[in-house]
Design an enzyme around this catalytic site. Sequence first.
Site, short mmCIF file in Angstrom:
data_model
loop_
_atom_site.label_atom_id
_atom_site.label_comp_id
_atom_site.label_asym_id
_atom_site.label_seq_id
_atom_site.Cartn_x
_atom_site.Cartn_y
_atom_site.Cartn_z
N GLU A 95 -9.16 2.74 6.01
CA GLU A 95 -9.87 2.61 4.75
C GLU A 95 -9.72 0.78 4.46
OE1 GLU A 95 -8.85 3.30 -0.04
OE2 GLU A 95 -7.16 3.43 1.50
N HIS A 96 -8.33 0.28 4.63
CA HIS A 96 -8.37 -1.23 4.78
C HIS A 96 -7.97 -1.69 6.13
CE1 HIS A 96 -7.03 0.39 0.44
NE2 HIS A 96 -7.97 -0.63 0.30
N HIS A 124 -54.38 19.51 6.87
CA HIS A 124 -53.99 18.05 6.72
C HIS A 124 -54.81 17.31 7.46
CE1 HIS A 124 -50.11 20.12 5.87
NE2 HIS A 124 -49.47 19.14 5.93
N HIS A 174 1.54 3.02 -3.33
CA HIS A 174 0.79 3.85 -4.02
C HIS A 174 1.14 5.46 -4.04
CE1 HIS A 174 -2.99 1.79 -4.97
NE2 HIS A 174 -2.72 1.12 -3.93
N GLN A 221 0.79 -1.18 0.09
CA GLN A 221 -0.02 0.07 -0.01
C GLN A 221 0.79 1.31 0.02
OE1 GLN A 221 -3.49 -0.29 -0.27
NE2 GLN A 221 -2.51 -2.06 -0.90
#
Length: 446
Positions: free
Chosen positions: A331-332, A424, A265, A262
């Site tokens: 996120e993960h 109403h 990235h 990761q």
Amino acid sequence: MLRRLDLTDLPDEQALRALLPRPAIDVEAALPAAAGLVHDVRERGAEALLEQAERFDRVRPEALRVPAAAIAAARDALEPAVRAALETAIARVRVGSAAQVPAPTRAEVAPGAVVELRWQPVDRVGLYVPGGKAVYPSSVVMNVVAAQAAGVPSIAVASPAQADHGGLPHPTILAACALLGVDEVYAMGGAGAIGALAHGVPGIGLAPVDVVTGPGNVFVAAAKRAVAGTVRVDSEAGPTEILVIADATADAELVAADLVSQAEHDELASAVLVTDDAGLADRVAAAVERRAVATHAAERVIASLGAEQSAIVLVRDLDDAARVSDAYAPEHLEIQTADDDAVLARIRHAGAIFLGPFAPVSLGDYAAGSNHVLPTGGQARRVAGLGAATFLRPQQVVRSDRAALAAVRDAVVALAGAEGLPAHGEAITARFEPAQFEAGRVEEAR
């Protein structure tokens, strides 16, 4: 390389959140510039997009809408192994996405009184696929398949123009679109692309969309915030994150490989190990150093793993590990322990969760059947990752017969009166009065 953070004496949640490593990303600071680019596209359309491509992508596309022939040519030129891999990913994500479509429900709240819930897709979506340091045909798959599973009839894809490819998006991006049957593709990127999708560009035949999704840099995230009052957007995706909960039984080499994967990235990517075992921490740290210098993107990986946002966190036990993870809301999240399901039961906040040594995040990035467009920066505490439901709207359908309405007539009239809205209540009582316009009543009314 990876710094150590000793949290064996865990503070309260608010203090814990402040201690945990995060990259320095400020969407608010990018908002004025992004909003300006969006406004420029809204006002000047295609010319603004072309100027932005020259400025940011170093190329002026011949046409903003990618010709159908170029999309087909990219598919035909695709390396067979990559095509087969994309087709595998598409097939698996189709199965996973189809399972995400909620079933309609029917609740009989009383005899003759029914509330149904049905799910309707939006009419049109705009899907953003970033350029930058890597090529992301997998993001095409994740966005498009989820929208198709929801039943969206009209799909537009935007991806930055590439100077190395004659002003077209990367050919692998185009090939993925072709394999998915998407023929409306635009060579435009960044905040301007988000604005174009949200507001439309009549000069190139780009109609505005109802939903904009897809990952991107901080200016893409800021542009989503700028258009959120016009269209629905998914989460503001920032740099990728992985948090691994592991104990003494975990394989240090596998944990290290996943952290490095990761970090590949982006220099701002976050890689965090949370463990109750100092020995594992030592072994992972050594394996990370060895793998980081040997990997293809070593410079980027070393920058990510050596920065403030990455760390090895030592905790007292796996209960505290789960508390740290929930405070971080990654996120993960990977769980590699002696009893993964026991740890999973303690977890509340994560974009996607990967259990055991044979379910790395990389599997989810491509071919698990799950979706890899996930909330970052702690947003998993309040929002979900991309899926079929992103493109669906729940609609309530109310059915009532006369007896069921009669049963709540007095309650509705009372509440309407309490709110100062007597008409109403009259809309209810009118249904139990004699016909107002029978011949005699009409003459009387005159």
